[in-house]
Design a protein around this motif. Structure first.
Motif, mmCIF file in Angstrom:
data_model
loop_
_atom_site.group_PDB
_atom_site.id
_atom_site.type_symbol
_atom_site.label_atom_id
_atom_site.label_comp_id
_atom_site.label_asym_id
_atom_site.label_seq_id
_atom_site.Cartn_x
_atom_site.Cartn_y
_atom_site.Cartn_z
ATOM 1 N N CYS A 20 -0.253 -6.530 -8.996
ATOM 2 C CA CYS A 20 -0.225 -4.998 -8.017
ATOM 3 C C CYS A 20 -0.656 -5.190 -5.817
ATOM 4 O O CYS A 20 -2.093 -5.766 -6.191
ATOM 5 C CB CYS A 20 -0.806 -3.810 -8.746
ATOM 6 N N SER B 91 -1.344 -0.543 -11.338
ATOM 7 C CA SER B 91 -1.940 -0.382 -10.375
ATOM 8 C C SER B 91 -3.474 -1.019 -9.888
ATOM 9 O O SER B 91 -4.372 -1.512 -8.907
ATOM 10 C CB SER B 91 -2.644 0.932 -9.908
ATOM 11 N N THR C 286 -0.631 0.997 -4.063
ATOM 12 C CA THR C 286 -0.991 1.735 -4.145
ATOM 13 C C THR C 286 -0.737 2.780 -5.901
ATOM 14 O O THR C 286 0.477 2.182 -5.986
ATOM 15 C CB THR C 286 -1.892 2.988 -3.816
ATOM 16 N N LEU C 287 -1.133 3.479 -6.537
ATOM 17 C CA LEU C 287 -0.921 4.109 -7.711
ATOM 18 C C LEU C 287 0.575 5.340 -6.812
ATOM 19 O O LEU C 287 1.581 4.668 -7.912
ATOM 20 C CB LEU C 287 -1.383 4.649 -8.238
ATOM 21 N N ILE D 81 3.111 3.239 -6.274
ATOM 22 C CA ILE D 81 4.071 2.974 -7.499
ATOM 23 C C ILE D 81 4.894 4.170 -8.508
ATOM 24 O O ILE D 81 6.303 4.295 -8.559
ATOM 25 C CB ILE D 81 3.422 2.260 -8.335
ATOM 26 N N GLY E 86 -5.807 -1.962 -3.104
ATOM 27 C CA GLY E 86 -5.818 -2.728 -4.631
ATOM 28 C C GLY E 86 -6.518 -2.854 -4.849
ATOM 29 O O GLY E 86 -7.426 -3.376 -5.944
#
Length: 414
Positions: free
Chosen positions: A315, A310, A318-319, A322, A364
């Motif tokens: 990327c 992330s 966002t985490l 994902i 990000g």
């Protein structure tokens, strides 16, 4: 003094050895001197009376000797119910006080010490007895065994009836105890004292595998009890409960041994909305239990955790995005690089930001090391028409370098 009647030395010897008459009594029987009787009989091989023990230790040992024999042999003694009635006995070598006294003084007896058995169901004998202190007696004291409990009163178990039920009719020990109104433990210990062999009990925890499954079952119960009381709706939806079949350990043990339990495997639910039970659980590897956030992800020829991906420059989401994409079956490269479409809102909503020669989503940039503010501060600066680099890299409560230069170059009074 002349004897009134001729002395029959064979009879006198039998009176001394067999009937345990004293030398004085035999002398009175034949009307002669006691010394003459004693010397003559001892020459014939009769035993003399042992020397009287008058010390404090000897008197205490005599009382202990008499008490031990009484509680094992006399039914009217107060301690007979807990000793003689349950099979306790004194070995033949201690029928006389002198052997017991010699053993006691040779094994470190001191006034105040108590006599204890090494093997609980063995006799009182030199090989099975030892001396312990009063504190050790209190620490090892147990409730009396082998008696029924009727309120505050206690009475002896009818072992004749118990043996008839157990040996002749084949009734289990637990059922025999219930019929006689006795405790199972007391009846079992009584059978062992009487020499009755009980069937061997194969307890689940008698093996290392059983003890391991027992610890796993206890941990599952603690986990469900802890999470059942949490008010969080997210946790309550997970339905952390145990089915009725697994309320006790034995059914869980039977299911585990027949379903392929092995060390290293974890208990997993098939349907997360249903409770833990034999129809909703399976065994899986520990990797399946670990959260997706901690699994290594391989993409673009590299292996990183989801947190590190992330923060990667490639990327664009966002985490959380994902993680949700991977759980939905996306490929790692697509889950990391595919831009997220807007989900409504105003048309002027900022979706991507260009700074330092890179293009990233707002989230990000928030995970970038160069970003020194939070989401609210970043949005406020962009609304005030800060440059993207200044909005990201300027510390909180400070002016950007470009604005400081503009203020310095402004003419005074303007």
């Amino acid at each position: 003094m002349a004897a009134l009647t001729p002395i029959d030395w064979d009879r006198a010897f039998r009176l001394r050895e067999t009937e345990n008459w004293s030398f004085a009594r035999i002398a009175r029987e034949y009307g002669c001197a006691q010394k003459k009787i004693r010397i003559r009989l001892m020459d014939l091989g009769a035993h003399g009376r042992p020397r009287a023990r008058k010390s404090k230790a000897a008197r205490a040992l005599r009382e202990l000797f008499d008490y031990t024999h009484a509680k094992c042999e006399q039914p009217n003694h107060v301690g007979y119910a807990r000793n003689g009635a349950e099979g306790a006995r004194v070995d033949k070598e201690w029928d006389e006080f002198e052997p017991f006294y010699q053993w006691a003084m040779g094994t470190g007896y001191r006034p105040g010490k108590r006599l204890a058995l090494r093997v609980e169901f063995g006799p009182y004998a030199s090989w099975n007895c030892t001396w312990i202190t009063t504190k050790e007696v209190v620490a090892t004291r147990k409730r009396p065994r082998g008696r029924t409990r009727l309120g505050q009163t206690q009475r002896l178990i009818d072992y004749e009836r118990a043996k008839q039920l157990f040996l002749e009719e084949g009734v289990p020990v637990m059922e025999v105890a219930r019929r006689l109104g006795a405790s199972y433990t007391g009846l079992r210990h009584g059978f062992i004292r009487l020499g009755i062999r009980l069937p061997k009990q194969d307890r689940p925890t008698s093996t290392p595998e059983g003890r391991r499954l027992r610890q796993m079952w206890l941990a599952l119960r603690r986990r469900c009890a802890r999470r059942a009381g949490t008010p969080s709706p997210a946790r309550s939806e997970r339905n952390y409960r145990i089915s009725k079949e697994w309320r006790t350990f034995e059914p869980f043990f039977q299911w585990a041994t027949t379903s392929g339990s092995k060390p290293g495997l974890c208990l997993l639910r098939i349907v997360s909305s249903k409770p833990f039970g034999p129809t909703n659980c399976r065994w899986g590897a520990r990797v399946e239990v670990t959260s997706v956030a901690f699994r290594p992800i391989r993409a673009f020829g590299e292996t990183k955790s989801i947190t590190r991906w992330s923060r990667d420059p490639r990327c664009t989401v966002t985490l959380t995005t994902i993680r949700n994409r991977l759980a939905g079956g996306w490929k790692p490269e697509e889950a990391i690089t595919t831009k997220r479409e807007g989900r409504g809102g105003s048309k002027g909503r900022i979706v991507e930001l260009v700074a330092f020669g890179q293009t990233k989503a707002t989230s990000g940039w928030l995970h970038d090391k160069r970003c020194l503010v939070g989401y609210s501060g970043l949005m406020d600066r962009l609304r005030r028409r800060w440059s993207t680099e200044d909005a990201i890299s300027t510390p909180p409560h400070q002016q950007p370098n470009s604005r400081k230069k503009a203020i310095r170059s402004r003419p005074r009074g303007s």
